[in-house]
Design a protein around this motif. Structure first.
Motif, PDB file in Angstrom:
ATOM      1  N   GLY A 238      -4.444  22.816  11.737  1.00 53.94           N
ATOM      2  CA  GLY A 238      -5.543  22.254  11.511  1.00 53.94           C
ATOM      3  C   GLY A 238      -5.764  21.057  12.266  1.00 53.94           C
ATOM      4  N   LEU A 239      -4.618  20.181  12.394  1.00 54.45           N
ATOM      5  CA  LEU A 239      -4.906  19.109  13.127  1.00 54.45           C
ATOM      6  C   LEU A 239      -4.945  19.465  14.692  1.00 54.45           C
ATOM      7  CD1 LEU A 239      -4.137  16.120  13.976  1.00 54.45           C
ATOM      8  CD2 LEU A 239      -1.680  16.803  14.439  1.00 54.45           C
ATOM      9  N   ARG A 240      -4.396  20.630  15.342  1.00 55.89           N
ATOM     10  CA  ARG A 240      -4.420  20.873  16.703  1.00 55.89           C
ATOM     11  C   ARG A 240      -6.101  21.288  16.886  1.00 55.89           C
ATOM     12  NH1 ARG A 240       0.960  24.368  17.513  1.00 55.89           N
ATOM     13  NH2 ARG A 240       2.249  22.982  17.828  1.00 55.89           N
ATOM     14  N   GLU A 241      -6.558  22.220  15.982  1.00 48.94           N
ATOM     15  CA  GLU A 241      -7.883  22.479  16.150  1.00 48.94           C
ATOM     16  C   GLU A 241      -9.004  21.507  16.084  1.00 48.94           C
ATOM     17  OE1 GLU A 241     -11.058  25.168  13.530  1.00 48.94           O
ATOM     18  OE2 GLU A 241      -8.989  25.770  13.351  1.00 48.94           O
ATOM     19  N   ALA A 242      -8.803  20.521  15.242  1.00 54.46           N
ATOM     20  CA  ALA A 242      -9.487  19.355  15.035  1.00 54.46           C
ATOM     21  C   ALA A 242      -9.451  18.380  16.310  1.00 54.46           C
ATOM     22  CB  ALA A 242      -9.099  18.455  13.705  1.00 54.46           C
ATOM     23  N   ARG A 243      -8.358  18.215  16.745  1.00 55.10           N
ATOM     24  CA  ARG A 243      -8.331  17.434  18.249  1.00 55.10           C
ATOM     25  C   ARG A 243      -8.892  18.388  19.299  1.00 55.10           C
ATOM     26  NH1 ARG A 243      -2.397  14.998  18.178  1.00 55.10           N
ATOM     27  NH2 ARG A 243      -2.956  13.885  20.043  1.00 55.10           N
ATOM     28  N   SER A 244      -8.720  19.467  19.306  1.00 54.70           N
ATOM     29  CA  SER A 244      -9.381  20.322  20.427  1.00 54.70           C
ATOM     30  C   SER A 244     -10.890  20.296  20.406  1.00 54.70           C
ATOM     31  CB  SER A 244      -9.016  21.843  20.100  1.00 54.70           C
ATOM     32  OG  SER A 244      -9.504  22.669  21.198  1.00 54.70           O
ATOM     33  N   VAL A 245     -11.533  20.334  19.112  1.00 55.47           N
ATOM     34  CA  VAL A 245     -12.953  20.344  18.999  1.00 55.47           C
ATOM     35  C   VAL A 245     -13.199  18.920  19.573  1.00 55.47           C
ATOM     36  CG1 VAL A 245     -14.832  20.413  17.200  1.00 55.47           C
ATOM     37  CG2 VAL A 245     -12.981  21.932  17.147  1.00 55.47           C
ATOM     38  N   ALA A 246     -12.650  17.843  19.056  1.00 53.96           N
ATOM     39  CA  ALA A 246     -13.022  16.449  19.336  1.00 53.96           C
ATOM     40  C   ALA A 246     -13.482  16.318  20.973  1.00 53.96           C
ATOM     41  CB  ALA A 246     -12.184  15.586  18.817  1.00 53.96           C
ATOM     42  N   HIS A 247     -12.162  16.864  21.612  1.00 48.76           N
ATOM     43  CA  HIS A 247     -11.940  16.778  23.041  1.00 48.76           C
ATOM     44  C   HIS A 247     -13.218  17.487  23.765  1.00 48.76           C
ATOM     45  CE1 HIS A 247      -8.151  14.897  24.137  1.00 48.76           C
ATOM     46  NE2 HIS A 247      -7.641  15.780  23.359  1.00 48.76           N
TER      47      HIS A 247
END
Length: 298
Positions: A238-247
């Motif tokens: 979940g953390l990785r996905e959220a950070r990727s979407v923000a990027h």
């Protein structure tokens, strides 16, 4: 962007100053308490913030809404003023924690047990204490200066102190080794200083709009922070996905893009669908706004 005036009714009894202590002038104490409350209100009014409560909706939460947060801000504001007062008088971390616990108890009583601002009480409370200390010692009220006071004076005790068993941050610390709010404060708020503040100011240049600038800062923080609330709700993936979407949002132009609002709304809906809620990033946005206001206010 919607903005709501905050009418504060809660007040703390004035405490007698300890023997030999220097106290910052009451007008400064009230100013810092007001700036902290205003920073929380600005964070609340920022939208879209993926997964979080805003004037738009309740995000990924079914136990709190916009009015819950307003009530919480109203109740905890005086505690920020008291933290500035004792910071000016040279308080140690034990005294700061005691006032923080009182603020948290008042928050829970006002919200029916809902944790709206535990992390913000910790982060902004320390910065208010640092602001009081800076005033007492006639130091410049700069973002770097206040953050440095927190790290240098209380950082060791912040990391050594008791870890609450019922917080999302402590759960993430035990499961994933994430530092969370404690590490951010002990290291003098590196994400707020080096990511949040530059992004907030870049957002102003891009749009000329304060609300959009805060959205830009939020996405920059979301892309960079190891958000323990995201870890708690979504785990590492979940953390990785959220950070990727923000990027992706930022690489596509952020709030400088003509259709940025539709893009941010799509991210928000995706977070709600997965019950993701980056509360740690929201707290750092409030810290960013507070530091910006302290540095730039007359």
């Amino acid at each position: 962007m919607r903005t709501t005036s905050l009418h504060v009714t809660a007040r703390l009894p004035k405490r007698a100053p300890a023997q030999g202590r220097r106290l910052v002038a009451p007008v400064d104490v009230d100013r810092f308490g007001g700036l902290a409350a205003d920073a929380l209100l600005a964070e609340l009014d920022t939208w879209p913030k993926p997964g979080l409560v805003s004037p738009l909706d309740n995000g990924s939460h079914d136990d709190m809404d916009y009015d819950t947060f307003l009530c919480s801000i109203n109740v905890i504001r005086p505690f920020f003023a008291e933290l500035a007062e004792v910071g000016a008088a040279g308080a140690d971390m034990t005294e700061l924690r005691g006032i923080g616990r009182l603020a948290e108890n008042a928050m829970l009583a006002a919200t029916g047990g809902v944790n709206t601002h535990r992390g913000a009480i910790f982060a902004l409370g320390l910065l208010c204490a640092a602001a009081g200390a800076a005033c007492a010692e006639r130091l410049p009220l700069s973002a770097v200066g206040l953050a440095r006071i927190v790290g240098e004076r209380w950082g060791r005790e912040i990391m050594r102190g008791p870890i609450p068993l019922n917080s999302h941050g402590s759960s993430a610390l035990r499961r994933f080794g994430a530092g969370g709010a404690r590490m951010e404060a002990a290291r003098s708020y590196p994400h707020a200083r080096t990511i949040g503040l530059p992004a907030l100011r870049a957002g102003r240049v891009l749009t000329g709009d304060e609300g959009a600038a805060r959205v830009h800062a939020f996405f920059e923080l979301l892309a960079a922070v190891e958000d323990t609330n995201l870890l708690h709700r979504g785990g590492i993936e979940g953390l990785r996905e959220a950070r990727s979407v923000a990027h992706d949002f930022l690489l596509s132009g952020g709030v400088g893009r003509a259709d940025w609002l539709a893009h941010a709304m799509a991210v928000h809906r995706a977070f709600v669908a997965r019950s993701l809620s980056p509360g740690g990033s929201a707290d750092l946005l409030a810290v960013t706004v507070f530091l910006d206001c302290v540095e730039n206010a007359p």
